[in-house]
Design a protein around this motif. Sequence first.
Motif, PDB file in Angstrom:
ATOM      1  N   GLY A   1       7.867   5.125  -0.547  1.00  0.00           N
ATOM      2  CA  GLY A   1       6.978   5.932   0.274  1.00  0.00           C
ATOM      3  C   GLY A   1       5.846   5.151   0.897  1.00  0.00           C
ATOM      4  N   GLY A   2       5.726   3.870   0.601  1.00  0.00           N
ATOM      5  CA  GLY A   2       4.707   2.996   1.183  1.00  0.00           C
ATOM      6  C   GLY A   2       5.382   1.792   1.804  1.00  0.00           C
ATOM      7  N   LYS A   3       4.725   0.639   1.705  1.00  0.00           N
ATOM      8  CA  LYS A   3       5.300  -0.569   2.286  1.00  0.00           C
ATOM      9  C   LYS A   3       4.757  -1.809   1.595  1.00  0.00           C
ATOM     10  CE  LYS A   3       1.817  -0.514   5.910  1.00  0.00           C
ATOM     11  NZ  LYS A   3       1.229   0.727   5.470  1.00  0.00           N
TER      12      LYS A   3
ATOM     13  N   ASP B   1       0.848  -1.185   0.000  1.00  0.00           N
ATOM     14  CA  ASP B   1       0.000   0.000   0.000  1.00  0.00           C
ATOM     15  C   ASP B   1       0.884   1.235   0.000  1.00  0.00           C
ATOM     16  OD1 ASP B   1       0.696   0.702   2.668  1.00  0.00           O
ATOM     17  OD2 ASP B   1      -0.951  -0.457   3.473  1.00  0.00           O
ATOM     18  N   ARG B   2       0.288   2.392  -0.092  1.00  0.00           N
ATOM     19  CA  ARG B   2       1.040   3.648  -0.199  1.00  0.00           C
ATOM     20  C   ARG B   2       1.264   4.333   1.136  1.00  0.00           C
ATOM     21  NH1 ARG B   2      -2.361   5.186  -5.378  1.00  0.00           N
ATOM     22  NH2 ARG B   2      -1.079   4.105  -6.912  1.00  0.00           N
ATOM     23  N   SER B   3       0.789   3.747   2.213  1.00  0.00           N
ATOM     24  CA  SER B   3       0.973   4.348   3.536  1.00  0.00           C
ATOM     25  C   SER B   3       2.348   3.982   4.095  1.00  0.00           C
ATOM     26  CB  SER B   3      -0.107   3.850   4.497  1.00  0.00           C
ATOM     27  OG  SER B   3       0.189   4.291   5.818  1.00  0.00           O
ATOM     28  N   PRO B   4       3.106   4.974   4.584  1.00  0.00           N
ATOM     29  CA  PRO B   4       4.403   4.667   5.186  1.00  0.00           C
ATOM     30  C   PRO B   4       4.294   4.157   6.620  1.00  0.00           C
ATOM     31  CG  PRO B   4       4.029   7.021   5.243  1.00  0.00           C
ATOM     32  CD  PRO B   4       2.868   6.412   4.486  1.00  0.00           C
ATOM     33  N   VAL B   5       3.086   4.162   7.180  1.00  0.00           N
ATOM     34  CA  VAL B   5       2.885   3.720   8.563  1.00  0.00           C
ATOM     35  C   VAL B   5       3.055   2.202   8.628  1.00  0.00           C
ATOM     36  CG1 VAL B   5       1.265   3.623  10.484  1.00  0.00           C
ATOM     37  CG2 VAL B   5       1.313   5.632   8.996  1.00  0.00           C
TER      38      VAL B   5
ATOM     39  N   SER C   1     -10.984  -1.838  11.850  1.00  0.00           N
ATOM     40  CA  SER C   1      -9.704  -2.233  11.249  1.00  0.00           C
ATOM     41  C   SER C   1      -8.783  -2.723  12.359  1.00  0.00           C
ATOM     42  CB  SER C   1      -9.067  -1.053  10.516  1.00  0.00           C
ATOM     43  OG  SER C   1      -8.761  -0.027  11.433  1.00  0.00           O
TER      44      SER C   1
END
Length: 57
Positions: A44-46, A5-9, A23
Amino acid sequence: MSVGDRSPVLPVWYTEPDWDAESGRGIFLIASAADVWGVTPRNGGKQVWAQFTAVNS
């Protein structure tokens, strides 16, 4: 198996998720079933990956 996904979290594995939340159960389920799992930062994601051992019955 992997999913990105595009989230860096980065995901956090809790010993017991809040089953009433909308969730937060995915990593718990993967960590419970996989032989090994991890996270690789990507653009920038993971990418979250897991490995499962196939068992012949």
